[in-house]
Enzyme design. Sequence first.
Site, PDB file in Angstrom:
ATOM      1  N   ASP A  35       0.845  -1.197   0.000  1.00 10.84           N
ATOM      2  CA  ASP A  35       0.000   0.000   0.000  1.00 10.84           C
ATOM      3  C   ASP A  35       0.874   1.238   0.000  1.00 10.84           C
ATOM      4  O   ASP A  35       2.055   1.191   0.381  1.00 10.84           O
ATOM      5  CB  ASP A  35      -0.945   0.001   1.207  1.00 10.84           C
ATOM      6  CG  ASP A  35      -0.215   0.246   2.522  1.00 10.84           C
ATOM      7  OD1 ASP A  35       0.706  -0.546   2.826  1.00 10.84           O
ATOM      8  OD2 ASP A  35      -0.539   1.214   3.237  1.00 10.84           O
ATOM      9  N   GLU A  65      -0.098  -0.413   5.820  1.00  9.43           N
ATOM     10  CA  GLU A  65       0.911   0.173   6.698  1.00  9.43           C
ATOM     11  C   GLU A  65       0.796   1.687   6.742  1.00  9.43           C
ATOM     12  O   GLU A  65       0.914   2.304   7.808  1.00  9.43           O
ATOM     13  CB  GLU A  65       2.311  -0.244   6.228  1.00  9.43           C
ATOM     14  CG  GLU A  65       3.425   0.090   7.215  1.00  9.43           C
ATOM     15  CD  GLU A  65       3.967   1.511   7.099  1.00  9.43           C
ATOM     16  OE1 GLU A  65       4.612   1.985   8.054  1.00  9.43           O
ATOM     17  OE2 GLU A  65       3.736   2.142   6.047  1.00  9.43           O
TER      18      GLU A  65
END
Length: 451
Positions: free
Chosen positions: A92, A156
Site C-alpha cells: 500500500d 501500513e
Amino acid sequence: MSSNPVAETVASLMPRAQAELTELVAFKSVADFDQFPKSESEAAARWVADALTAEGFEDLALLDTPDGTQSVYGYLPGPAGAKTVLLYAHYDVQPPLDEAGWTTPPFELTERDGRWYGRGAADCKGGVIMHLLALRALKANGGVPVHVKFIAEGSEEQGTGGLERYAEAHPALLEADTIVIGDAGNFRVGLPTVTATLRGMTMMRVQVDTLQGNLHSGQFGGAAPDALSALIRVLDSLRAKDGTTTIDGLTPDASWDGLQYDEEQFREDAKVLDGVELIGDGTVADRIWARPAVTVLGIDCPPVVGATPSVQASARALVSLRVPPGIDAAEATKLLQAHLDTHTPWGARVRTEQIGQGQPFSADTTSPAYAAMADAMAVAYPGQEMQYAGQGGSIPLCNTLAALYPHAEILLIGLSEPEAQIHAVNESVSPQELERLSVAEALFLRNYAAS
C-alpha cells in the site's frame, strides 16, 4: 558492482525488476477506500501473490485483516534444519497528494535523471522487488539457504493496525529467527545503513470551547473568550522559544551516540527555506532520533476565504507526538493530555481524545544477524562500513513482532533514503540502491544461514 556471482545475477535481473516495479506502481493501492477503489489494493495484493507463486512459495494466502485490507503471505521452504527468516514489505502507498505537483504521473513508473519516479517506488513497492531480487539471485547461485516467510502488508501507511491484530491472533504465522523489515532506508545514497531505533508516536485530538455560539467581534470582541485564540495559546505552550518540545514531565534532552546528521545537509534534505532557522537544540540526530517531537497536524477553524468578523466559540486541532526509545508511549500520552488540560487558558473547556498510539522500537545491534548484515553490506558497498541510524518515524508492526517473538532478531533496511522523497510528490527510487541492497540482502541470508 564487483565481480561476484550474486551481484552479477542481480545486475542481470534489473531490467526485469524495472518492468515489475512498473506493473506494481500502476496499482493505485492507497488503503483509504473513501478516496481510492478497494479493487486497486486487491489487484496489487494478487500481483504480489502471483509473484510469490512464480518463485515457488507455498501456503500462499491473502489474509483478510481486521481493518478490511489484505496482507499477502507465503512460505518458501529451505534445507532441513535451516533457520527461518521473515521478509517484510508493504504494497500500500500514500495518496499522491497534488497530482499537478508531479513532473510525471504518480502511478506511472518513469525513468528520469538516473532515478525511477512513481508513488511507492521506494516506499515500499520497491521493497517487495528488493526481496524478490535477493531470492532470485540466491536461487541462481546454489539455492536459498534458509526457510523464508514473506509478508506484504496492505495498510501500513494508514496505520490502522490490521496486520498487527492478525499476527496477535495467529502468533505462529510470522514466527521466525530473524525478521528483515524492508521499509527503512540508507542514511544517504551509497552509504549502507541499518535503522537501529524508531520513535513511537501518539496522536491526540484536542477541542476547545468557550461560548454557546459565535459572536460578533465588534460587539463582543475584547471580553468574550475566543476559542481559536485559546487553542493557539495552548498549542504554543508545547514548544519553547527555540522550538524545543516542552511537555510537562517529558524529558527533552536525550542524546544520540551513533551516526550524526550534518546540519547543512539536513537543511538541504528538508528543503528549509533560506534564512529560516532549524528548531530545537542539540545535534540534528538528537532532535530527530532521540528526543520527543510534537507537531500540529491540522486545525479546524474558519478558512480565510469567507471568514466573518466573529469571535469563535469552538476550535479543534490534531496533535502528533513522536516518542523516542526509553519513553513509554502510553505515559507520554498521559503527559500530553495533562499538559493540554493544564495550559488551556481562561478556564476554557478542553476535551482531548487519543486516536492512535505506537511504542518506540530499539534493536539489539550486537546480535549475530547484525554481524551477518555488516559483512554482506561491506561486499555490496565496497569500501563502506555499515552505519547505524535512527528513524524519526514509526513502524508499529516492529513492536508487535518484538513482543510476539522476543528471541527474534529484527533488522530494518530499505530504499527510503532522503532523495527518495517518500510521502511527497515526485517520490523516486535509486535503481543503484535497489541493486546494491538486493545483493546485500542475498548475501546476508547466506551469511546468516552459516552463522
